[in-house]
Design a protein around this motif. Structure first.
Motif, short mmCIF file in Angstrom:
data_model
loop_
_atom_site.label_atom_id
_atom_site.label_comp_id
_atom_site.label_asym_id
_atom_site.label_seq_id
_atom_site.Cartn_x
_atom_site.Cartn_y
_atom_site.Cartn_z
N ALA A 111 13.90 -131.24 15.60
CA ALA A 111 13.01 -131.27 15.59
C ALA A 111 13.63 -131.39 17.54
CB ALA A 111 12.54 -133.08 15.79
N THR A 112 12.95 -131.47 18.51
CA THR A 112 12.85 -131.90 20.10
C THR A 112 12.49 -132.29 20.89
OG1 THR A 112 14.79 -129.24 19.78
CG2 THR A 112 14.05 -130.23 21.95
N VAL A 113 12.84 -132.85 21.75
CA VAL A 113 11.26 -133.52 22.64
C VAL A 113 12.34 -133.06 23.91
CG1 VAL A 113 10.49 -135.76 24.51
CG2 VAL A 113 10.52 -135.62 21.29
N THR A 114 11.83 -132.54 24.86
CA THR A 114 12.86 -132.35 25.80
C THR A 114 12.61 -132.90 27.68
OG1 THR A 114 10.71 -130.81 27.07
CG2 THR A 114 12.22 -129.37 25.34
N THR A 115 13.18 -132.70 28.21
CA THR A 115 12.97 -133.44 29.64
C THR A 115 11.91 -133.16 30.24
OG1 THR A 115 14.28 -131.91 30.53
CG2 THR A 115 15.93 -133.40 30.12
N GLY A 116 10.83 -132.18 29.63
CA GLY A 116 9.53 -132.25 30.24
C GLY A 116 8.86 -133.28 30.19
N VAL A 117 9.23 -133.92 28.82
CA VAL A 117 8.43 -135.87 28.63
C VAL A 117 8.12 -136.68 30.22
CG1 VAL A 117 8.19 -135.31 26.23
CG2 VAL A 117 9.80 -136.43 27.05
N LYS A 118 7.31 -137.44 30.77
CA LYS A 118 8.02 -137.68 31.49
C LYS A 118 7.15 -139.51 31.07
CE LYS A 118 7.79 -134.74 35.24
NZ LYS A 118 9.44 -135.51 35.43
N ASP A 119 7.66 -140.80 31.05
CA ASP A 119 7.15 -141.80 31.50
C ASP A 119 6.00 -142.00 32.30
OD1 ASP A 119 7.61 -142.89 33.37
OD2 ASP A 119 9.66 -144.09 32.82
N ALA A 120 4.81 -143.11 32.34
CA ALA A 120 3.46 -143.57 32.98
C ALA A 120 4.37 -143.42 34.19
CB ALA A 120 3.69 -144.46 32.56
N ASP A 121 5.39 -143.93 35.13
CA ASP A 121 6.12 -143.85 36.29
C ASP A 121 6.86 -142.85 36.24
OD1 ASP A 121 4.93 -146.26 36.25
OD2 ASP A 121 7.21 -147.18 35.27
N GLY A 122 6.78 -141.53 36.04
CA GLY A 122 6.87 -140.27 36.04
C GLY A 122 8.46 -140.17 36.00
N GLY A 123 9.56 -140.60 34.96
CA GLY A 123 10.77 -140.89 35.31
C GLY A 123 11.06 -139.68 33.57
N SER A 124 11.12 -138.84 33.86
CA SER A 124 12.15 -137.31 32.25
C SER A 124 13.42 -138.56 32.11
CB SER A 124 12.41 -136.37 33.25
OG SER A 124 11.31 -136.15 33.49
N LEU A 125 12.99 -138.11 30.85
CA LEU A 125 14.42 -137.96 29.72
C LEU A 125 15.79 -136.89 30.48
CD1 LEU A 125 13.53 -136.96 26.22
CD2 LEU A 125 13.65 -139.21 27.22
N ALA A 126 16.61 -137.48 30.10
CA ALA A 126 18.38 -137.64 31.19
C ALA A 126 18.66 -136.66 30.45
CB ALA A 126 19.11 -138.68 31.19
N ASN A 127 18.20 -135.78 29.34
CA ASN A 127 18.95 -134.61 28.63
C ASN A 127 17.53 -134.06 27.13
OD1 ASN A 127 21.49 -134.58 29.97
ND2 ASN A 127 21.65 -136.37 28.55
#
Length: 184
Positions: A111-127
């Motif tokens: 399973a993969t979650v990419t850096t394209g997901v963002k939190d409600a404040d616009g922050g992305s995953l670092a990796n």
């Protein structure tokens, strides 16, 4: 004695640094982070009817959680790599991947979650965040897959035939003869 150090004479430089930090870490100053997953990384004997979930530490922007940013695969690179079809939902801090069909027995899934997901404040995953798990054993067949796939049409008669078994095979348990792949 004159002190040496950095002096910022241009406010534009400071704004640039602030902008880069905001893009990298979101307006809240932190990158989005994964809290935990289910199944967990390295889990074995996972039910073939399982949903794959990822829980984040903070609320996420649900519009960024989709098939391009949260997906499940099996196999290795090349012709064996297979992306599993399914639907994705999100509620609170949990994203759920629900496979369209039951997963296969005795398979390793990633399973993969990419850096394209963002939190409600616009922050992305670092990796990208990846984890693997293996589904439960025993299936009705020792053959886990074939190339060409079962039911294929228009296959070149001179093409190689590949049979992948769900367990290690020995010459005493299989007897395949001739270039025509006759089974005895």
């Amino acid at each position: 004695m004159k002190k040496k150090g950095l002096k910022f004479k241009k406010p534009a430089f400071m704004l640039f640094v602030l902008l880069i930090a905001t893009i990298a870490f979101g307006a809240n100053g932190w990158a989005a982070e994964v809290d935990h997953t289910d199944p967990t990384d390295g889990a074995t004997a996972v039910s073939v009817s399982t949903n794959v979930t990822v829980t984040f530490y903070t609320d996420m922007d649900s519009t960024t959680i989709n098939a391009d940013t949260f997906f499940v695969t099996t196999g290795s690179s090349g012709y064996n790599l297979k992306t599993i079809t399914g639907t994705i939902s999100y509620s609170d801090t949990v994203a759920i991947f629900s496979p369209t069909n039951a997963l296969e027995n005795n398979k390793v899934y990633k399973a993969t979650v990419t850096t394209g997901v963002k939190d409600a404040d616009g922050g992305s995953l670092a990796n990208d965040h990846t984890w693997s798990f293996t589904t439960e054993g025993s299936s009705d067949s020792l053959i886990s897959s074939t190339v060409p796939a079962d039911g294929s049409t228009g296959t070149d008669v001179s093409a190689d035939i590949v049979v992948n078994f769900s367990q290690e095979m020995t010459s005493s348990t299989t007897r395949i003869f001739s270039e025509h792949a006759r089974y005895f």
